[in-house]
Enzyme design. Structure first.
Site, short mmCIF file in Angstrom:
data_model
loop_
_atom_site.label_atom_id
_atom_site.label_comp_id
_atom_site.label_asym_id
_atom_site.label_seq_id
_atom_site.Cartn_x
_atom_site.Cartn_y
_atom_site.Cartn_z
N TYR A 1 3.69 1.67 -3.05
CA TYR A 1 4.53 2.14 -2.49
C TYR A 1 4.30 2.18 -1.11
O TYR A 1 4.90 1.20 -0.31
CB TYR A 1 5.79 2.44 -3.31
CG TYR A 1 6.92 3.01 -2.24
CD1 TYR A 1 7.56 1.61 -1.58
CD2 TYR A 1 7.89 4.07 -1.65
CE1 TYR A 1 9.28 2.09 -0.47
CE2 TYR A 1 8.74 4.07 -0.88
CZ TYR A 1 8.84 3.28 -0.27
OH TYR A 1 10.22 3.33 0.27
N LYS B 1 4.01 -0.43 2.78
CA LYS B 1 5.17 -0.72 3.57
C LYS B 1 4.75 -0.84 4.50
O LYS B 1 5.15 -1.34 5.37
CB LYS B 1 6.03 0.38 2.82
CG LYS B 1 7.32 0.29 1.42
CD LYS B 1 7.87 -0.92 1.87
CE LYS B 1 9.73 -0.64 2.90
NZ LYS B 1 10.40 -1.37 2.89
#
Length: 495
Positions: free
Chosen positions: A240, A244
């Protein structure tokens, strides 16, 4: 730009504006949609890009407008609420993972002509997501939005919501600075996004050639493992935050002179003030402690009670986003300012404060079982290091498992099903500890000097001004956890 910011200026800004919001079915997205509709009913149109094909409108109605969060707005408009929503909200069936956002060319072109503000909240936040899925949403989604933004002649702002944890597991003060193109957290490594995309394509081709009995399951597992492997190769703890970070890189590279802002919240918790204190959606890292304590099915927890979990209420994040949009509207050419919507520098709390608030709450509000008897509140044991957790798991579970394994072999597989089930659960727990461990012991502190300057530009003289409060120094953490967040988790998450 930043001078003379107050509620009147912020509210006036959104009058007559057309706004595209991605990720509106998520926690933060819903808070943003509700806030804009409540403070500025004369907004021209809010376009919500959602997956769901022909059911996009129904999905928005059920998952966004129909939630308890919109109760205050529903009360304000009474019988005219649905008409108001129909006039102001347009559901668009599309997805940022596709070029042209998955929209038909005429719809794409008309939307581009209308757009004043784009807010990108869409993300896959699963720490252990498939690498291909994370790249599609968190990286390529940014590329497709930048392409769309460049087609918008009236565009005044592209607000991109990232996460404070793109900085990795650093200790000490972490500054609000952009991530450079190709920057890696591991010294000497260059992060080539195109190479990562090629790697995924090649891996999927090879998996198809060597597919076993269950090719979809094999591919899913391989893609999840590849994401974690690549993240850790470059110095990030999970897929994640890694993707990002890549999304931020692409934004800086592809936006051209489009006015943009990067907002990096830390762990986003329940609404503190308006419109509905305690409201939340989904489980945050810290909430596993509350839920486990509530159900009394969690006797131990990985974490040091002295560690500061950087948390910030969802409504404060949205307030910071709205103020930043207005403050930087139309600023072409300048590098996108980075804002940490965080609390660890200005008003830190600890896991100990959360735990004590939980103990206080459950002792004063004991749970009652199905038979009507009070469930006693037990103390919880905390593992302050990964090594202590590993030792506990080995002695309590792994050793008995190995004994069961030997007995199973002696009895010709009589306990095979039991052993396989327990072994799978053990591996799952250890995998969770591996993925979430870095957050449990995170020692970084997020500098928020940029956001502090934005806060200082706010007048805060009228009740309306306080509707846009995003100052973590105004939070009494123990009272917030005890009176708002814990009851909110029990009401909206533990349904």
């Amino acid at each position: 730009m930043m001078d003379g910011m107050d509620a009147a200026r912020i509210i006036a800004y959104f009058k007559g504006k057309s706004i595209l919001i991605t990720g509106s079915t998520g926690f933060l997205g819903k808070i943003l949609v509700e806030k804009i509709l409540r403070v500025q009913p004369d907004v021209k149109k809010i376009y919500l890009l959602v997956r769901g094909g022909t059911d996009a409108k129904q999905r928005v109605q059920e998952e966004v407008i129909g939630t308890e969060l919109f109760g205050l707005l529903r009360e304000k408009h009474g019988n005219g609420f649905q008409q108001f929503v129909d006039d102001k909200i347009a559901a668009l069936a599309g997805d940022i993972v596709y070029e042209n956002l998955g929209l038909e060319a005429p719809v794409f072109d008309e939307l581009a002509k209308e757009m004043d503000v784009i807010v990108n909240i869409a993300a896959t936040t699963n720490f252990y997501e498939r690498y291909d899925v994370s790249l599609d949403v968190n990286v390529m989604g940014v590329k497709h939005l930048c392409h769309f933004a460049k087609q918008c002649p009236k565009l005044k702002m592209l607000m991109h919501v990232s996460t404070a944890y793109v900085s990795g597991d650093k200790e000490g003060l972490i500054l609000e600075k952009p991530i450079k193109h190709g920057e890696s957290l591991r010294e000497g490594l260059y992060l080539d996004i195109e190479a990562e995309l090629r790697l995924v394509r090649d891996a999927k081709k090879e998996l198809k050639l060597n597919a076993g009995d269950d090719p979809s399951k094999t591919e899913r597992k391989a893609m999840k493992e590849l994401g974690l492997q690549r993240a850790r190769h470059f110095g990030w703890s999970n897929t994640y935050v890694f993707t990002k970070a890549m999304g931020e890189m692409l934004l800086s590279e592809l936006r051209g002179d489009i006015p943009a802002v990067i907002m990096r919240p830390s762990i986003i918790t329940s609404v503190m003030a308006d419109p509905l204190p305690g409201w939340m959606q989904g489980t945050r890292t810290i909430d596993t402690l509350i839920i486990g304590y509530a159900k009394q099915n969690l006797s131990c927890f990985l974490g040091d009670l002295s560690v500061v979990p950087d948390v910030i209420p969802g409504d404060m994040v949205v307030n910071a986003m709205l103020v930043a949009i207005v403050a930087h509207s139309g600023e072409r050419g300048a590098p996108p300012p980075v804002y940490h919507a965080t609390s660890s520098l200005r008003n830190p709390t600890t896991y100990g404060v959360l735990y004590q608030a939980g103990r206080r709450y459950f002792y004063q509000n004991p749970r009652v079982g199905e038979n009507g008897e009070v469930i006693p509140t037990k103390e919880m044991h905390f593992f302050t290091t990964m090594a202590s957790l590993h030792l506990y798991m080995m002695l309590t579970y792994k050793l008995p498992l190995e004994i069961l394994h030997l007995v199973n072999l002696l009895l010709c597989g009589l306990f095979s099903r039991l052993y396989n089930d327990l072994n799978r659960k053990y591996k799952f727990v250890m995998h969770l500890a591996d993925v979430y461990g870095p957050f449990a012991f995170f020692k970084g502190c997020y500098d928020d000097m940029n956001l502090e300057r934005l806060r200082l530009s706010m007048a805060m003289k009228t009740p309306e001004d306080h509707m846009f409060n995003f100052d973590p120094k105004t939070i009494d953490w123990e009272e917030y956890f005890y009176r708002i967040h814990i009851p909110g988790v029990l009401k909206y998450v533990c349904k």
